[in-house]
Design a protein around this motif. Structure first.
Motif, PDB file in Angstrom:
ATOM      1  N   ALA A   1      -7.623   0.105  -2.476  1.00 36.94           N
ATOM      2  CA  ALA A   1      -7.230  -1.273  -2.787  1.00 36.94           C
ATOM      3  C   ALA A   1      -7.977  -2.305  -1.955  1.00 36.94           C
TER       4      ALA A   1
ATOM      5  N   VAL B   1      -4.081   4.871  -0.779  1.00 38.40           N
ATOM      6  CA  VAL B   1      -3.928   3.644  -1.566  1.00 38.40           C
ATOM      7  C   VAL B   1      -4.726   2.509  -0.922  1.00 38.40           C
ATOM      8  N   ALA B   2      -4.549   2.317   0.383  1.00 34.99           N
ATOM      9  CA  ALA B   2      -5.233   1.221   1.083  1.00 34.99           C
ATOM     10  C   ALA B   2      -6.746   1.373   1.014  1.00 34.99           C
TER      11      ALA B   2
ATOM     12  N   VAL C   1       1.894  -5.531   4.350  1.00 35.65           N
ATOM     13  CA  VAL C   1       1.919  -4.093   4.627  1.00 35.65           C
ATOM     14  C   VAL C   1       3.345  -3.605   4.835  1.00 35.65           C
TER      15      VAL C   1
ATOM     16  N   TYR D   1       0.828  -1.214   0.000  1.00 31.71           N
ATOM     17  CA  TYR D   1       0.000   0.000   0.000  1.00 31.71           C
ATOM     18  C   TYR D   1       0.861   1.263   0.000  1.00 31.71           C
TER      19      TYR D   1
END
Length: 210
Positions: A88, A84-85, A73, A38
Motif C-alpha cells: 500500500a 499490506v503496508a 496506523v 494496514y
C-alpha cells in the motif's frame, strides 16, 4: 450524515466482503480517517478483504488517499500487517498518523506492547526518524486543531514528553500475523514526563507535585 466539522473515523479489519471495503472507502470524505489502515486480518470466512486484495492495492484506497482521507496506523499491536503496508505505501497510501489506540489486545500483544516498537517498524520500512516522530505527535495534533499547544515542545505547550533512546543495531520485528522483518534501528522507551513531572517508578514524593 454526521455532518461537518465532525469527522468519521472508520475501523477496518476483515470486513464482510471484498466489495464492501471499496464501498466504505468511497464514503469517506477529505479529513475523515481510516484507522487500522494496514490491517491484514481476514474476515470471519477467512477471506482477505482489506485495502490490499490479491496482492494489489484497491483503486478505491488510492482514490481515498488522493482526495484527502487520512490513513491511521493505530497502535499496530492488533492491526498491522507488513505484507499490506509493503504494497500500500509504495503505491501511494502512505500513513498520516500512528495513534496510541491502546486496548487489551494491543497492550497484550506478544512483543508489541509499546507504541515505539510500532514506530520503529516504519523506520525499518524506510521512513525517516523525523517522519515517524511527527506521525505520533505533531501531525495528530494538527488534525484535531490543537497545534501549537500539543504535539510540540515549544514554550507554553504542556510539558508532556516521551523520552526514547534510538538504539542502533540488528533488531527483528514481528507483526500481528507473525510476519517478521529485520531492521537496524529501535526506538526504546526510557521515561515519560507528564505536565513537566516524571511519571512512573520511582514515583515522585510528594505526589502533590502532579
Amino acid at each position: 450524515m454526521c455532518g461537518w466539522p465532525a469527522r468519521m473515523m472508520v475501523h477496518i479489519g476483515g470486513v464482510e466482503t471484498k466489495e464492501l471495503m471499496s464501498d466504505i472507502l468511497n464514503l469517506l470524505r477529505p479529513g475523515d480517517i481510516l484507522t487500522h489502515a494496514y490491517s491484514g486480518a481476514p474476515n470471519m470466512s477467512g477471506a482477505f478483504t482489506n485495502i490490499v486484495q490479491e496482492g494489489r492495492l484497491l483503486p478505491a484506497a488510492l482514490a481515498a488517499k488522493q482526495r484527502g482521507v487520512l490513513f491511521d496506523v493505530g497502535h499496530g499491536g492488533g492491526s498491522f500487517d507488513f505484507t499490506v503496508a509493503e504494497i500500500a505505501i509504495p503505491a501511494g497510501c502512505t500513513p498520516d498518523t500512528i495513534s496510541s489506540d491502546i486496548h487489551v489486545f494491543s497492550g497484550n500483544s506478544p512483543g508489541i506492547p509499546f507504541l515505539p516498537n510500532v514506530m520503529s517498524k516504519f523506520l525499518a520500512m524506510g521512513s525517516s526518524l523525523d517522519q515517524v516522530v511527527a506521525m505520533a505527535t505533531s501531525v495528530p495534533a494538527r488534525i484535531i486543531n490543537r497545534t501549537p499547544k500539543i504535539g510540540t515542545l515549544q514554550r507554553g505547550a504542556p510539558g508532556d514528553v516521551a523520552i526514547m533512546d534510538l538504539v542502533e543495531g540488528p533488531v527483528s520485528f514481528v507483526d500481528t500475523r507473525n510476519n517478521k522483518r529485520d531492521g537496524n534501528l529501535l526506538l526504546k522507551p526510557v521515561q515519560t514526563v507528564v505536565n513537566g513531572v516524571p511519571f512512573g517508578r520511582p514515583y515522585q514524593a510528594p505526589f502533590s507535585v502532579r
